[in-house]
Design an enzyme around this catalytic site. Structure first.
Site, PDB file in Angstrom:
ATOM      1  N   CYS A 167       8.349 -25.246 -13.068  1.00 43.88           N
ATOM      2  CA  CYS A 167       8.452 -26.760 -12.742  1.00 43.88           C
ATOM      3  C   CYS A 167       8.355 -27.707 -13.789  1.00 43.88           C
ATOM      4  CB  CYS A 167       7.006 -26.761 -11.620  1.00 43.88           C
ATOM      5  SG  CYS A 167       7.273 -28.467 -10.594  1.00 43.88           S
ATOM      6  N   HIS A 219       8.601 -23.006  -7.697  1.00 46.57           N
ATOM      7  CA  HIS A 219       7.338 -22.445  -8.264  1.00 46.57           C
ATOM      8  C   HIS A 219       7.448 -20.691  -7.774  1.00 46.57           C
ATOM      9  CE1 HIS A 219       4.679 -25.338  -9.201  1.00 46.57           C
ATOM     10  NE2 HIS A 219       5.253 -26.389  -8.647  1.00 46.57           N
ATOM     11  N   GLU A 250       5.878 -18.402  -8.252  1.00 46.15           N
ATOM     12  CA  GLU A 250       4.280 -17.983  -7.983  1.00 46.15           C
ATOM     13  C   GLU A 250       3.995 -18.463  -6.430  1.00 46.15           C
ATOM     14  OE1 GLU A 250       3.262 -21.934  -9.201  1.00 46.15           O
ATOM     15  OE2 GLU A 250       4.933 -20.532  -9.768  1.00 46.15           O
TER      16      GLU A 250
END
Length: 211
Positions: A87, A191, A193
């Protein structure tokens, strides 16, 4: 494998470190994942992950505020240690950011970070969007298919980038840069994750990557 997740006061540190550890476990990689702001730990790492959220200037300021951290990061990555920015961590790789004024970036990829031009669409771009890329064009994309979805939350993105450094885009009122890479440096605007299986695949590819 020693993996440093850089703590400079910005980013989903816990989520990012958990995703890195899970991707390592799935890949059968014995990994020591540490969240750190210590220059010595950055220099000793075999992989570096730089998360980031918020404004470009604030994140760059946070990086510069930790004594010796930016020097350790730049020197270690310049020496060849694989790097992944997430990001705003990816955005810091650019030459400069134009959010709330001009701020110099790390200059690792061509271009600058500007507000997304998406007339009629809400900003920030928030949610799941499809990736567009050429299969087989880079090891970070192994196991992915064009159209795979990942999770974005941002209002600014890379503009005037170099074609050879742009691995993937998404569409949000036009093409938006989603993944960049140059030499041993890579970054995702989204992202990983938060991107479930697709995100874990990308992180696993990064851990296996030998640029």
């Amino acid at each position: 494998m020693k993996i440093a997740v850089v703590d400079y006061g910005s980013g989903n540190l816990a989520s990012a470190s958990r995703a890195v550890q899970l991707a390592a476990d799935r890949a059968g990689i014995a990994a020591d994942v540490v969240v750190t702001s210590a220059p010595a730990a950055i220099r000793a790492a075999s992989r570096i992950v730089l998360p980031g959220q918020g404004a470009f200037a604030d994140c760059m300021g946070g990086l510069d505020a930790v004594p010796g951290l930016r020097d350790a990061l730049e020197q270690t990555v310049d020496a060849g240690t694989p790097f992944l920015g997430i990001c705003v961590g990816m955005q810091l790789m650019a030459e400069r950011g134009l959010e709330y004024g001009a701020t110099e970036g790390l200059g690792w990829v061509q271009g600058e970070i500007t507000r997304i031009d998406a007339p009629g669409l809400r900003l920030p771009q928030m949610g799941w969007n499809a990736l567009d890329f050429q299969p087989g064009s880079h090891p970070l994309l192994d196991g992915l298919l064009p159209g795979d979805h990942v999770y974005f939350t941002h209002s600014f993105a890379l503009s005037d980038g170099k074609g050879a450094e742009i691995l993937a885009t998404t569409d949000y009122g036009g093409p938006v840069v989603a993944i960049v890479a140059r030499d041993n440096r890579a970054g995702t605007q989204f992202h990983p994750e938060k991107s479930q299986e697709v995100g874990l695949t990308i992180v696993g590819n990064f851990l296996r990557w030998t640029p």
